[in-house]
Design a protein around this motif. Structure first.
Motif, short mmCIF file in Angstrom:
data_model
loop_
_atom_site.label_atom_id
_atom_site.label_comp_id
_atom_site.label_asym_id
_atom_site.label_seq_id
_atom_site.Cartn_x
_atom_site.Cartn_y
_atom_site.Cartn_z
N ALA A 198 34.20 20.52 13.00
CA ALA A 198 35.44 21.17 13.28
C ALA A 198 36.36 20.44 12.31
O ALA A 198 36.65 19.14 12.56
CB ALA A 198 35.77 21.15 14.67
N PRO A 199 37.39 21.19 11.83
CA PRO A 199 38.37 20.53 10.87
C PRO A 199 39.69 19.96 11.84
O PRO A 199 39.73 20.15 12.67
CB PRO A 199 39.02 21.80 10.12
CG PRO A 199 38.94 22.92 11.02
CD PRO A 199 37.54 22.70 11.67
N GLY A 200 40.01 18.76 11.07
CA GLY A 200 41.22 18.22 11.65
C GLY A 200 41.15 17.71 13.05
O GLY A 200 40.46 16.96 13.46
N ASN A 201 42.29 18.47 13.67
CA ASN A 201 42.41 17.75 15.31
C ASN A 201 41.44 18.76 16.20
O ASN A 201 41.43 18.59 17.48
CB ASN A 201 43.79 18.14 15.75
CG ASN A 201 44.81 17.13 15.14
OD1 ASN A 201 44.60 16.13 14.54
ND2 ASN A 201 45.96 17.70 14.73
N ARG A 202 40.79 19.62 15.67
CA ARG A 202 39.84 20.41 16.47
C ARG A 202 38.49 19.74 16.73
O ARG A 202 38.31 18.55 16.08
CB ARG A 202 39.36 21.67 15.53
CG ARG A 202 40.74 22.61 15.52
CD ARG A 202 40.46 23.93 14.85
NE ARG A 202 41.52 24.68 14.56
CZ ARG A 202 41.63 25.69 13.84
NH1 ARG A 202 40.37 26.19 13.30
NH2 ARG A 202 42.82 26.29 13.53
N GLY A 203 37.63 20.02 17.54
CA GLY A 203 36.46 19.60 17.83
C GLY A 203 36.65 18.20 18.37
O GLY A 203 35.54 17.30 18.53
N ILE A 204 37.57 17.94 19.19
CA ILE A 204 37.61 16.67 19.99
C ILE A 204 37.72 16.93 21.65
O ILE A 204 38.52 17.88 22.05
CB ILE A 204 39.09 15.89 19.55
CG1 ILE A 204 39.16 15.45 18.13
CG2 ILE A 204 39.58 14.63 20.66
CD1 ILE A 204 40.42 14.99 17.60
N SER A 205 36.94 16.11 22.30
CA SER A 205 36.93 16.22 23.72
C SER A 205 37.39 15.03 24.34
O SER A 205 37.45 13.88 23.83
CB SER A 205 35.65 16.57 24.16
OG SER A 205 35.27 17.79 23.41
N THR A 206 37.86 15.31 25.72
CA THR A 206 38.32 13.92 26.63
C THR A 206 37.21 13.74 27.55
O THR A 206 36.77 14.80 28.40
CB THR A 206 39.72 14.30 27.20
OG1 THR A 206 40.43 14.96 26.24
CG2 THR A 206 40.07 13.00 27.67
N PHE A 207 36.93 12.36 27.68
CA PHE A 207 35.83 12.02 28.61
C PHE A 207 36.46 11.11 29.80
O PHE A 207 37.26 10.16 29.41
CB PHE A 207 34.75 11.41 28.00
CG PHE A 207 33.93 12.21 27.14
CD1 PHE A 207 32.93 13.07 27.53
CD2 PHE A 207 34.37 12.48 25.74
CE1 PHE A 207 31.98 13.82 26.99
CE2 PHE A 207 33.56 13.43 24.89
CZ PHE A 207 32.40 14.08 25.47
N LEU A 208 36.16 10.99 30.69
CA LEU A 208 36.71 10.35 31.83
C LEU A 208 35.41 9.45 32.20
O LEU A 208 34.43 9.77 32.49
CB LEU A 208 36.81 11.21 33.21
CG LEU A 208 37.55 10.78 34.35
CD1 LEU A 208 38.21 11.46 35.12
CD2 LEU A 208 36.48 9.66 35.17
N VAL A 209 35.91 7.97 31.64
CA VAL A 209 34.68 7.08 31.70
C VAL A 209 35.16 5.75 32.55
O VAL A 209 36.06 4.92 32.21
CB VAL A 209 34.34 6.31 30.22
CG1 VAL A 209 33.19 5.62 30.14
CG2 VAL A 209 34.39 7.55 29.11
N PRO A 210 34.24 5.65 33.67
CA PRO A 210 34.77 4.23 34.46
C PRO A 210 34.51 3.14 33.60
O PRO A 210 33.45 3.09 32.72
CB PRO A 210 33.76 4.46 35.56
CG PRO A 210 33.53 6.10 35.70
CD PRO A 210 33.47 6.33 34.18
N ALA A 211 35.33 2.05 33.87
CA ALA A 211 35.26 0.78 32.96
C ALA A 211 33.93 0.12 33.15
O ALA A 211 33.81 -0.83 32.21
CB ALA A 211 36.60 -0.05 33.34
N ASP A 212 33.34 0.30 34.15
CA ASP A 212 31.95 -0.55 34.47
C ASP A 212 30.84 0.17 33.93
O ASP A 212 29.80 -0.18 34.17
CB ASP A 212 32.01 -0.78 35.86
CG ASP A 212 31.97 0.54 36.91
OD1 ASP A 212 32.04 1.40 36.35
OD2 ASP A 212 31.76 0.08 38.21
#
Length: 385
Positions: free
Chosen positions: A173-187
């Motif tokens: 995906a070009p540029g700013n597309r193709g990015i997702s957000t993940f909720l990742v516990p620090a441990d």
């Protein structure tokens, strides 16, 4: 919130800031740490969740109400606000803007109470204001996702319980597309935190690098679930727009304190047998700072009103953040000038605020990025050739 209840909240926070926090400012700066007693008081007062809706245990302030509270928080070291700034701001708003109902129910009450501290993992060594060059990746492996990469200057990373990690899920995906957000516990295995950054100012507000080495998370770690895949940049943009209004208000609160410090010094410092407040050139410095403060405050209040109404969620927040972050830098510079040699000495409030203020022109979008956003909004397609 009922106006009387809001007045009570503002009064309580104002008293807390002036009686409990201001006397400890130098200690916080020297020790690079907020005392545990203040942290607990902030939790008890609901400061970890003032933007989080009441249904999740927060105060549920509107943006117009929020900025009034942040004016009060800005009166003291910005390290205090940073304690809970990510929960109320860019990290918490990832959940508010993009999460599923289950994700909100699982995490927002814990953010609001202060049980959990969240961080916003977007910035990288070569990707900050422009996330199109983001290199952290997440690839599917069965029903899981495996994340690799690193993040830089992540606020509250040393104490974070969960990090909102932005990663490229579609390399084509070009540029700013193709990015997702993940909720990742620090441990989570494979996630590690670097040493605390040694900054110019804002001591007591901790930032650090975050490293992700084959960090495996389940499918439900994607913010928004399957519908949230490849929509991370849209979520980030919404979070940052709100954050810019918040930071603008913080700058206004700091400008208020700097004006008060300058006025008090000018009234008492003697030169030639009379207060320097009698000198017109000093009066000019004070007048310029008072005017800057008034202008910033009015801009933030109007921007917050429009943000709540939904009539301006792009240019207004950028204009407010741009003006107020530059404004507080000018006010801090004049405050040092009014103080003369004393203003250059450690242990004097305006010296510390001078160092602290410099960061506001950089984070949550540099002044130059705000100029681009404002100009493109005004000029439309013509700005892009």
């Amino acid at each position: 919130m009922d106006p009387a209840d809001l007045a009570d909240v503002l009064s309580s926070v104002r008293e807390f800031i002036r009686s409990e926090v201001v006397p400890l400012e130098e200690q916080i700066d020297e020790q690079n740490e907020i005392p545990a007693s203040l942290v607990e008081q902030c939790k008890a007062m609901g400061l970890y969740g003032f933007t989080i809706p009441e249904e999740y245990g927060g105060l549920g302030l509107t943006t117009a109400e929020e900025v009034q509270l942040v004016f009060e928080l800005g009166y003291t070291t910005p390290a205090l606000r940073s304690l809970f700034g990510t929960n109320n701001g860019i990290a918490g708003h990832v959940l508010l803007e993009g999460a599923t109902d289950d994700q909100k129910k699982a995490w927002l009450p814990r953010l609001a109470s202060g049980e959990v501290t969240a961080s916003f993992g977007l910035t990288e060594a070569d990707a900050g204001s422009d996330p199109s060059t983001l290199t952290t990746t997440a690839r599917r492996d069965g029903s899981d996702w495996v994340i690799n990469g690193s993040k830089r200057y992540i606020t509250n990373a040393p104490v974070a319980d969960v990090i909102m990690v932005f990663a490229r899920t579609n390399p084509d995906a070009p540029g700013n597309r193709g990015i997702s957000t993940f909720l990742v516990p620090a441990d989570t295995p494979g996630l590690s935190i670097g040493p605390k950054d040694h900054k110019m100012g804002q001591f007591g507000a901790w930032t650090a690098d975050v490293y992700l080495d084959d960090v495996r998370v389940p499918a439900d770690a994607v913010i928004g679930g399957e519908d949230g895949i490849d929509k991370g940049f849209l979520t980030a943009a919404k979070c940052l727009a709100h954050g810019r209004v918040h930071i603008a208000a913080l700058c206004v609160g700091m400008a208020n304190r700097l004006v008060e410090e300058s006025v008090a010094f000018a009234q008492t410092r003697q030169a030639g047998g009379k207060p320097i407040a009698t000198f017109q050139l000093v009066q000019g410095l004070i007048a310029d700072s008072v005017t800057d403060y008034y202008a910033g405050r009015a801009l933030v209040l109007e921007t917050a009103r429009a943000f709540d109404a939904g009539t301006d969620k792009v240019a207004g927040p950028s204009a407010a953040k741009y003006f107020c972050s530059e404004m507080v830098g000018r006010v801090a510079d004049r405050a040092v000038q009014v103080h003369g040699g004393a203003g250059y000495m450690r242990g004097v409030a305006v010296e510390r605020f001078y160092r602290d203020a410099r960061l506001f022109r950089i984070y949550e979008g540099t002044s130059q990025i705000q100029q681009v956003i404002i100009a493109r909004h005004a000029l439309g397609k013509a700005a892009r050739g």
